[in-house]
Design an enzyme around this catalytic site. Structure first.
Site, short mmCIF file in Angstrom:
data_model
loop_
_atom_site.label_atom_id
_atom_site.label_comp_id
_atom_site.label_asym_id
_atom_site.label_seq_id
_atom_site.Cartn_x
_atom_site.Cartn_y
_atom_site.Cartn_z
N HIS A 1 0.86 -1.28 0.02
CA HIS A 1 -0.02 -0.24 -0.01
C HIS A 1 0.86 1.45 0.11
CE1 HIS A 1 -4.16 0.87 -0.28
NE2 HIS A 1 -4.53 1.06 1.07
N ASN B 1 -6.57 5.97 4.36
CA ASN B 1 -8.10 6.28 4.20
C ASN B 1 -8.53 7.73 4.46
OD1 ASN B 1 -7.95 5.79 6.85
ND2 ASN B 1 -9.43 4.51 6.85
N ASP C 1 -0.93 2.84 -5.45
CA ASP C 1 -0.78 1.58 -5.46
C ASP C 1 -2.04 1.19 -6.19
OD1 ASP C 1 -1.79 2.11 -2.90
OD2 ASP C 1 -2.47 -0.17 -2.89
N ASN D 1 -9.29 3.09 -1.02
CA ASN D 1 -9.88 3.85 0.03
C ASN D 1 -9.22 5.34 0.07
OD1 ASN D 1 -11.76 2.19 0.93
ND2 ASN D 1 -10.33 1.24 2.46
#
Length: 197
Positions: free
Chosen positions: A22, A70, A95, A116
């Site tokens: 991520h 997020n 990503d 997110n």
């Protein structure tokens, strides 16, 4: 296409996440710093660290959010609004599960694909119309495994492929910053996948 005035690399803060899939957006910022001096300094107004750089004579800002993925939108939108940037001047590097490790795509607009960070940026910017540099990390094959997958370290082979894609993207950054997306995309897609798209 308008030139880029803000590059935001997405990831999760802290050493525990540094090597996870991520954080590919942060890996991009690391590679960028290897080519251009990047003096990132934390600014609580923007929920992250900000640097000013010049690429091909064009001044732009680089943002590394200090929020979790997020909550990326507060940082990206905060900088864009403070400096009165059009969303089309914003490049978000992130990503992407839908691309294989080693693949990279450049696009403007579109959906969030379940990401997110993008979802939160949509909410804070109030638009989907900004540029994205999508770094492929592959998919675990099962939607139920996605959360764990993105927060895990890739295999050595996948990590090498992702970092190679990052390096290739940095190599065409001057074209991207100038707004010459077509030339950058042709070079990226041809060099990484063997065929321009």
């Amino acid at each position: 296409m308008a030139g880029i005035s803000l590059i935001a690399g997405l990831g999760n803060p802290g050493p525990g996440y540094a090597a996870t899939r991520h954080n590919a957006g942060f890996w991009f910022l690391d590679a960028l710093a290897g080519r251009w001096p990047l003096d990132l300094r934390y600014d609580n107004r923007f929920h992250g660290a900000l640097a000013n750089i010049r690429i091909s004579g064009q001044r732009l800002r680089v943002l590394k959010p200090d929020t979790f993925m997020n909550r990326s939108g507060a940082a990206v939108a905060g900088v864009a609004r403070y400096f009165d940037l059009d969303p089309l001047e914003v490049l978000v590097v992130h990503d992407d599960l839908d691309l294989a490790p080693g693949s990279v795509r450049l696009k403007t607009g579109g959906g969030h694909g379940g990401h997110n960070g993008l979802r939160d940026i949509f909410s804070h910017l109030g638009t989907r119309e900004f540029a994205r540099l999508r770094l492929g990390i592959g998919h675990p094959g099962n939607a139920d495994e996605v959360t764990d997958y993105v927060l895990q370290k890739p295999s050595a082979t996948d990590r090498a492929a992702i970092l190679d894609a990052v390096d290739r993207a940095v190599a065409v950054l001057e074209q991207i910053v100038a707004g010459d997306f077509e030339a950058a995309m042709n070079e990226l897609h041809a060099s990484l996948d063997g065929n321009p798209t």
